[in-house]
Write an enzyme that holds these catalytic residues in place. Structure first.
Site, PDB file in Angstrom:
ATOM      1  N   LYS A 199      -2.317 -17.920  34.027  1.00 16.13           N
ATOM      2  CA  LYS A 199      -2.337 -16.334  32.901  1.00 16.13           C
ATOM      3  C   LYS A 199      -2.072 -17.169  31.453  1.00 16.13           C
ATOM      4  CE  LYS A 199       1.014 -12.761  31.757  1.00 16.13           C
ATOM      5  NZ  LYS A 199       2.119 -11.993  32.421  1.00 16.13           N
ATOM      6  N   LYS A 251      -5.008 -15.161  35.138  1.00 11.05           N
ATOM      7  CA  LYS A 251      -4.999 -13.458  34.272  1.00 11.05           C
ATOM      8  C   LYS A 251      -5.375 -13.988  33.279  1.00 11.05           C
ATOM      9  CE  LYS A 251      -2.182  -9.585  33.577  1.00 11.05           C
ATOM     10  NZ  LYS A 251      -0.310  -9.277  33.525  1.00 11.05           N
TER      11      LYS A 251
END
Length: 326
Positions: A199, A251
């Site tokens: 992320k 992400k």
């Protein structure tokens, strides 16, 4: 060159819609899509999110309806984010059995059962008054290990509410192992863990912060990954797998397709990607101005993510895209 040139004609396999469909290398299916959904405690009607046209903060009632709509569309899962009325330094509402997220989990599971995989965001940022993903130390930094203790509590409370899968998104070191152990010790061995493995500290989370009423001041660069680094994602993957991740995620999606490809090539477990709020907002804004074809662009972006190796895609277009694919 021979008289037969060109002998090889790749255009033969592009000639008609039927031929193109027959030889397509990458296919999208509604069951691979996951709908992120926001439920807010202090509203009586859905509240539109200005930076994400078409997306709302739901009431509990409208969330149930959205879950049914997703199930009927053939969408594979729903990821729930809870927005409490009251926040504090340690995110107490995140571990309140009657907190908004736990209520939403129970609502959705009761409404759709196993027609959807019901997932929940396991993070403190929506519940803390400082907006960070964990507990703060005296110097203002996020205390990794104190945060892990809170994550363990959150995991058990969400599992007791009936969630099928938790999504730890805080990027704390050791979070997957701590959560897996807490779930198992509480008798929730069947609850899966979707690890936010890579992320990144992206500039594209702005609309999401509006969506969750974020209180964040500053940034999350000290615990989310540096956009400059790709190899580091493979180290995070190795750690998450060793700690018991059932699925892993990259992400954002569209700006990190290279990372997604590397993770997909290395991972023995399913790989997901999150098409985040800023990626959604950019497409919607360009389409609203007539600069791009909206529906074609939606499917093209999703196809690119699937082509790069994602087997599941979290996208705010999940229900709409599912309808386009039928």
């Amino acid at each position: 060159m021979s008289a037969e040139f060109p002998y090889v004609r790749p255009r033969r396999l592009r000639s008609t819609p039927a031929v193109r469909r027959l030889v397509a290398e990458t296919r999208l299916h509604p069951a691979e899509l996951i709908l992120p959904a926001f439920v807010r405690e202090d509203i009586t009607e859905p509240k539109p999110i200005s930076s994400m046209p078409g997306v709302v903060q739901h009431t509990r009632d409208t969330l149930r309806k959205a879950a049914v709509e997703a199930a009927e569309a053939g969408v594979g899962g729903i990821m729930l984010f809870g927005l409490p009325e009251v926040k504090d330094a340690v995110g107490s509402e995140g571990t309140n059995p009657d907190g908004i997220l736990q209520q939403a989990i129970r609502d959705v599971v009761a409404e759709v059962g196993d027609q959807l995989v019901v997932m929940s965001d396991l993070c403190l940022d929506e519940f803390t008054d400082h907006g960070h993903c964990g507990v703060l130390a005296e110097d203002g930094a996020v205390d990794n290990d104190a945060t892990l203790a809170r994550y363990a509590e959150m995991a058990v409370v969400q599992a007791e509410a009936g969630v099928h899968m938790v999504g730890p998104s805080g990027m704390m070191d050791g979070q997957i192992g701590v959560i897996r152990r807490a779930l198992d010790e509480a008798g929730h061995q069947g609850v899966a863990v979707l690890a936010y493995t890579a992320k990144y500290a992206s500039a594209l989370y702005g609309p999401f912060r509006e969506a969750v009423n974020s209180s964040l001041k500053g940034d999350r660069k000290s615990y989310q990954q540096d956009p400059a680094n790709a190899r580091e994602a493979l180290r995070e993957l190795e750690l998450d797998l060793a700690e018991g991740a059932d699925l892993v995620m990259v992400k954002p999606a569209m700006l990190y397709l290279d990372v997604l490809r590397q993770v997909a090539d290395a991972s023995p477990v399913p790989v997901s990607a999150y098409q985040i709020s800023g990626e959604y907002a950019m497409v919607e804004a360009a389409a609203a101005n007539g600069w791009i074809e909206r529906e074609r662009t939606i499917l093209e972006t999703l196809t690119s993510i699937r082509r790069a190796g994602a087997e599941q895609i979290l996208t705010y277009w999940a229900v709409e895209a599912a309808a386009m694919l039928k």
